[in-house]
Design an enzyme around this catalytic site. Structure first.
Site, PDB file in Angstrom:
ATOM      1  CG  ASN A   1      -0.140   0.176   2.513  1.00 30.56           C
ATOM      2  OD1 ASN A   1       0.928  -0.394   2.705  1.00 30.56           O
ATOM      3  ND2 ASN A   1      -0.667   0.999   3.395  1.00 30.56           N
TER       4      ASN A   1
ATOM      5  CD  GLU B   1       0.626   1.115   6.208  1.00 31.62           C
ATOM      6  OE1 GLU B   1      -0.477   1.670   6.326  1.00 31.62           O
ATOM      7  OE2 GLU B   1       1.572   1.607   5.549  1.00 31.62           O
TER       8      GLU B   1
ATOM      9  CB  CYS C   1       2.431   4.342   4.300  1.00 31.90           C
ATOM     10  SG  CYS C   1       1.761   5.988   4.049  1.00 31.90           S
TER      11      CYS C   1
END
Length: 591
Positions: free
Chosen positions: A271, A275, A273
């Protein structure tokens, strides 16, 4: 009853989360927001129990959110109980090497982002620039050109109508266009709605260490098109990251070794960012625990493990219910997500929890505590998922998962993830995720349209009062510089406890990230902050260490390397006047 919210929390809620009427006026209170979300999510309980039991869980869900002990990702807060009903934060969409796929995925991007989701894409299957096109007799323009089209679309879509879209773009390190990709954001204007990461393999990192050649291969048939010195290519990545913050690295082989459903598909992207590594068309729902609420104060501070255990159980159930009631914007995403039922329970407020416990972030003790804490949360999350599996059944792809051979029956293919918690940590009134304090006083820019939020760290203010230190001179220096570097009257023990991000070595940042990653199913979003005077060699050392310590990805940010960065040291002078001080509760700070 809703916990007391800070002024900045109220500003964020009013700007983005509270519902509005047809005239554009705010039409709900924060308490009503949490009630709306609790009621909508608890409707899943009707499938497994009575209406009375569903009502009990509605009350429990309201309690954990309104107390700010736990908050779900932004789309859940925005959309639960509304006509839109899309509650997932994270999506990965596939991009194959046909015009139908490229522009079909562009449509899917629009459908996801308009409902509040962020999107990740691997562009590694696209043929390189200059490659011959049989259908038209022309040549391909390459992955970066299509990324610019996606970026333009995102520029004109606000997530859920309330925030601008976010994308992750990944390109394998052996793609022939990798050098163009590495430099694609150097001009400071291109791909502004993308985070970009190079998809790095074990073989590449081994070639870097050996200073050997590395093959660039055509994605269609894997034939070698060129060779590069691996170390030179790595250096170009580090130089670009030093200059702009991009690209980060995604360690593809490390991620794939942890893939819980390898027979279902391979993971090529995360995704926005980083994570949550996801399969093509997969989505994930996230939520984070406010760790500062689980410190027993008074006397010697300690973690309230039993209350934390109960909260983890409720949060896992909440996130599993979110999957059940979710309205997916794309049918393919519905199928893959329901098949694996991935959730990502994480934390926020880790830095402030350490301070409350008297643990300097830049210490071995903090690293050990990080592992112990996340190990506890991971064990309890897995136990909660196992209990749900017993009551509701395992996730549909369980027989194709790594758990089947172990006889480990789980409701969710993953249970934990460390998200950046950008806006929900503001709502919760705590520090972001597992990051150290960025500063003791800083400006949050571009959090809201056209607004800048000024912040002093409340734990720092409480500690000053508890120690009986005169705040005027200290806060004057902190307001100008953001930290205690210019405050000569502050005790050394206080300086160590309130060390800020730029005063922490990159190695310590990575050690904390690795301590969490060892107990996280998905991945850890973590920024390795570097001072303005850092060098590209510092970036290279950070990237190498993150790989060696088992990270799934790594991002660096050198202070000042981007114009308009989200956080800036120092605040306006009027912000620290006396009426903004926060009274100290006994035991709020160990010192």
């Amino acid at each position: 009853m809703t916990a007391k919210l800070t002024d900045n929390a109220l500003k964020v809620l009013q700007a983005r989360y509270l519902r509005r009427n047809a005239g554009g006026q705010i039409a709900e209170t924060p308490a009503q927001l949490f009630q709306r979300v609790a009621r909508a999510v608890s409707e899943a309980e009707l499938l497994y129990g009575t209406a009375a039991q569903a009502g009990e869980w509605e009350d429990r869900f309201y309690e954990v959110m309104s107390s700010l002990d736990f908050l779900p990702n932004s789309p859940t807060l925005m959309n639960a109980g509304t006509e839109l009903g899309q509650l997932s934060a994270c999506f990965v969409l596939p991009v194959e090497d046909t015009m139908e796929s490229i522009f079909g995925t562009l449509r899917d991007l629009a459908m996801v982002q308009r409902t509040g989701g962020g999107t990740g894409f691997s562009f590694s299957h696209l043929r390189p620039a200059g490659d011959a096109l049989r259908s038209s007799g022309g040549t391909s323009s390459g992955p970066v050109s299509f990324m610019k089209i996606y970026d333009c679309a995102t520029e004109n879509i606000k997530l859920g109508g309330r925030r601008r879209g976010a994308n992750m773009g990944v390109l394998r390190v052996d793609h022939p266009d990798i050098e163009q990709f590495i430099d694609s954001k150097r001009d400071g204007a291109s791909l502004r709605n993308f985070n970009i990461s190079v998809g790095v393999t074990d073989s590449f990192m081994e070639a870097v260490e050996a200073n050997s050649d590395f093959a660039l291969r055509h994605p269609a048939d894997n034939r070698t098109l060129a060779h590069r010195k691996a170390r030179a290519l790595f250096d170009s990545i580090c130089n670009a990251a030093w200059a702009t913050g991009d690209p980060g690295l995604v360690f593809l082989d490390t991620i794939e070794r942890a893939n819980p459903t390898p027979l279902v598909g391979h993971i090529e992207c995360t995704n926005p960012c980083g994570e949550v590594p996801l399969l093509p068309y997969e989505s994930c729902n996230l939520g984070s625990i406010n760790l500062t609420h689980f410190v027993i104060e008074g006397g010697e501070p300690e973690v309230d493990w039993e209350r934390l255990r109960a909260l983890v159980s409720a949060a896992v159930r909440f996130l599993d219910d979110v999957i059940t009631v979710n309205r997916f914007p794309i049918e393919a995403t519905h199928r893959v997500t329901i098949g694996n039922r991935k959730i990502g329970l994480g934390v926020m407020g880790f830095a402030e929890m350490c301070i409350m416990l008297g643990l300097p972030y830049a210490s071995d003790a903090a690293v050990r505590f990080a592992g112990d804490l996340m190990g506890f949360i991971a064990r309890e999350s897995r136990a909660s998922s196992a209990r749900l599996a017993e009551a509701r059944g395992v996730f549909p792809n369980w027989e194709q998962s790594v758990y089947q051979s172990k006889g480990l029956r789980l409701r969710n293919a993953t249970q934990t993830s460390i998200a950046p918690t950008g806006t929900i940590s503001i709502i919760a009134g705590t520090s972001s995720s597992i990051e150290p304090l960025f500063a003791l006083a800083y400006l949050r820019k571009n959090v809201l349209d056209g607004q800048t939020l000024s912040e002093f760290n409340p734990v720092f203010l409480r500690c000053l009062e508890r120690r009986g230190l005169a705040p005027g001179e200290i806060l004057n220096a902190v307001a100008q510089h953001g930290d205690l570097s210019q405050s000569t009257d502050v005790p050394e023990e206080l300086r160590r406890l309130f060390v800020t991000a730029l005063g922490i070595s990159p190695e310590q940042h990575i050690r904390v990230q690795a301590a969490f990653q060892r107990h996280v199913d998905n991945a850890v979003s973590k920024t390795i902050n570097l001072p303005e005077e850092a060098t590209p060699d510092d970036v290279a050392r950070a990237y190498r260490l993150a790989y060696k310590m088992g990270g799934k990805g790594v991002t660096v940010f050198r202070y000042g390397s981007k114009t308009g960065q989200a956080l800036e040291l120092g605040v306006e002078e009027e912000f620290y006047e006396r009426e903004h001080f926060i009274k100290c509760d006994p035991g709020a700070c160990r010192l």
